[in-house]
Scaffold this active site. Structure first.
Site, PDB file in Angstrom:
ATOM      1  N   TYR A 175      -3.221  -2.569 -10.312  1.00 26.74           N
ATOM      2  CA  TYR A 175      -3.086  -2.374  -8.867  1.00 26.74           C
ATOM      3  C   TYR A 175      -2.241  -3.485  -8.231  1.00 26.74           C
ATOM      4  O   TYR A 175      -1.331  -3.216  -7.438  1.00 26.74           O
ATOM      5  CB  TYR A 175      -4.480  -2.306  -8.229  1.00 26.74           C
ATOM      6  N   SER A 184       0.790  -1.234   0.000  1.00 28.00           N
ATOM      7  CA  SER A 184       0.000   0.000   0.000  1.00 28.00           C
ATOM      8  C   SER A 184       0.824   1.286   0.000  1.00 28.00           C
ATOM      9  O   SER A 184       0.259   2.359  -0.196  1.00 28.00           O
ATOM     10  CB  SER A 184      -0.935   0.014   1.205  1.00 28.00           C
TER      11      SER A 184
HETATM   12  O1  DON Z   1      -4.773  -4.649  -1.542  1.00 24.79           O
HETATM   13  C1  DON Z   1      -4.192  -5.461  -0.840  1.00 24.79           C
HETATM   14  O2  DON Z   1      -4.805  -6.237  -0.163  1.00 24.79           O
HETATM   15  C2  DON Z   1      -2.667  -5.499  -0.763  1.00 24.79           C
HETATM   16  N1  DON Z   1      -2.101  -5.894  -1.977  1.00 24.79           N
HETATM   17  C3  DON Z   1      -2.109  -4.199  -0.281  1.00 24.79           C
HETATM   18  C4  DON Z   1      -2.748  -3.787   0.982  1.00 24.79           C
HETATM   19  C5  DON Z   1      -1.878  -3.036   1.935  1.00 24.79           C
HETATM   20  O3  DON Z   1      -0.666  -2.970   1.883  1.00 24.79           O
HETATM   21  C6  DON Z   1      -2.635  -2.422   3.028  1.00 24.79           C
HETATM   22  N2  DON Z   1      -1.810  -1.693   3.929  1.00 24.79           N
HETATM   23  N3  DON Z   1      -1.493  -1.865   5.041  1.00 24.79           N
END
Ligand code: DON
Length: 480
Positions: A198, A67
């Site tokens: 994404y 994220s």
């Molecule tokens: O979208 C997701 O679930 C992951 N690829 C990234 C999420 C993430 O890093 C949330 N942050 N703490």
């Protein structure tokens, strides 16, 4: 003196050690690649305004950006479409909800670009429209993403193919979010293409040095201090800092702003990126996460750094970066008339070993760091260093500690440190600190480990300092 760890590095080692035993939290386990990482991985990097980077711990360990990618892709959408067009699609209100909450505002916009809904939307804005988007178009958009992220980090980044494959295979929640946005008719491209982009951006591999460089680029208004290249505009940087402040740490954002006070972004890979606007970028890595998905030790390290070094953004109220106004030695000036002919001719041979550093502005951590580094780097070029601070407005406790810590270091090598402080700024600051034990000095670190401040020879005029410097050099002469 060469090869000796700098005092600033000593402090960072101390902070790392202090938080090392905090084993709270758990490594992300929603995909095998993340659950397989060494839970004890631990690194800290700090990149200052000129690109100089302090690196501690496992800084060679690469982890997925996850994220922490969100502000960067948002920046790309802003650069491509402009803030008005982006604002029509993605809000800027903190959601107070978890990162993967399926949430939109009453205009059916994702609440902000730091939660998944907003991040997937931002990624969609980098793709061509529905009817022309295909695999090649996603690959082309991702090449631009990688180029942009690399420009922010100051080196060529790559993607972790295994994480990418697992992210795409497991993302029901994210698919739900993308399809919900599509069902509103908000997406202009295919939800699957947006998701694909994404997942790829989340799978880019970085180190803490990279995160610190990205942070310093944001701090520096979009200009990477390592490469000197402008990666995005000052307006975009301001926008990123704003949304990172209000939404970067998800439902932990309020607590973070209060205790750390640095615009930041965390990722489930264990990274945290934090920025002190105008001054520096920080990257921390430790993969055990709290219930919000933020690195437990990473948060701890950031708290300590902010508290000890006075980095809270609301602690910095005035310009505090340009601090070395001029540097010169005394070779072009005449020797004091009070000395004998023999003494004068000796002094003429070594007047270039007396160096003056004139400082200006308000001195806080960032300014003191650059002064400190300069004094250490130049050490072979002087025997006496005179630091002139008549143009210093405010000097905070951290900066004072750092500047005064040069004294003992110089003493140990037979050099001498002097301060020209006509208004008694340092003296007053030291006295206030000594006497007011009943009144907690809010900006004073309780203890700044590794530093060892001592009052050098303080003079109220440059003339007095020069006479003292000459006396010191003559003592060398007679001692031979
Ligand atoms: O979208 C997701 O679930 C992951 N690829 C990234 C999420 C993430 O890093 C949330 N942050 N703490």
């Amino acid at each position: 003196m060469e090869g000796m760890e700098s005092l600033v590095d000593g402090y960072f080692s101390h902070i790392m050690n202090e938080c090392r035993s905090d084993h709270g939290g758990a490594v992300a386990d929603y995909i095998p690649e993340l659950s397989a990482v060494d839970p004890n991985g631990y690194a800290l990097s700090l990149c200052v305004h000129d690109g100089h980077t302090y690196s501690h711990g496992d800084t060679a360990t690469a982890f997925t950006i996850q994220s922490v990618s969100k502000p960067l892709t948002y920046a790309m959408a802003l650069q491509k479409h402009g803030a008005v067009a982006v604002d029509a699609k993605i809000g800027v209100e903190p959601s107070g909800e978890a990162f993967n909450e399926i949430s939109v505002d009453d205009r059916r916009r994702p609440k902000n670009p730091m939660i998944n809904a907003g991040a997937i939307f931002a990624a969609s804005m980098l793709l061509p429209p529905m009817d022309t988007v295909d695999e090649a178009a996603v690959a082309a958009a991702f090449a631009e993403v990688l180029e942009f992220y690399s420009g922010c980090a100051g080196r060529r980044l790559t993607m972790d193919e295994d994480v990418y494959a697992s992210e795409s295979a497991t993302g029901s929640r994210n698919r739900a979010i993308a399809y919900m946005l599509d069902s509103f008719g908000a997406l202009e491209t295919s939800p699957d293409a947006a998701l694909d982009l994404y997942y790829r951006q989340c799978s880019i591999r970085v180190t803490t040095d990279d995160l610190a460089g990205i942070g310093a680029t944001i701090a520096n208004g979009g200009v990477n201090p390592r490469t000197g290249r402008s990666v995005f505009s000052g307006e975009t940087a301001q926008r990123l800092l704003s949304v990172m402040t209000t939404c970067g740490m998800y439902d932990g954002a309020g607590d973070w702003v209060t205790t750390v006070g640095l615009p930041a972004k965390s990722g489930v890979g264990g990274g945290i990126l934090a920025v002190l606007p105008g001054q520096l970028g920080i990257g921390v890595y430790s993969p055990r996460l709290d219930e919000h998905g933020n690195s437990v030790r990473g948060v701890q390290v950031c708290r300590s750094l902010s508290k000890d070094l006075g980095l809270h953004m609301f602690n910095v109220t005035r310009e505090s970066r340009v601090t070395i106004r001029s540097v010169y030695d005394l070779s072009d000036t005449s020797v004091g008339a009070e000395w004998s002919e023999r003494e004068r001719s000796y002094l003429r041979t070594c007047r270039d070993t007396i160096r003056v550093y004139e400082l200006q502005g308000d001195l806080t951590f960032a300014g003191a760091e650059s002064v400190h580094r300069r004094l250490e780097a130049d050490m072979n070029q002087y025997t006496v260093v005179i630091v002139e601070i008549s143009r210093i407005g405010v000097i905070d406790a951290v900066a004072r500690t750092m500047v005064l810590s040069m004294k003992r270091r110089l003493d140990q090598t037979g050099r001498r440190a002097m301060l020209v402080d006509p208004d008694g700024v340092v003296r007053a600051s030291v006295d206030r600190h000594r006497n007011d034990t009943a009144l907690p000095d809010l900006d004073a670190p309780q203890e700044l480990q590794g530093f060892d401040p001592a009052l050098p020879h303080v003079h109220s005029t440059m003339g007095d300092a020069i006479t003292d410097a000459e006396t010191f050099l003559l003592k060398h002469y007679y001692d031979r």
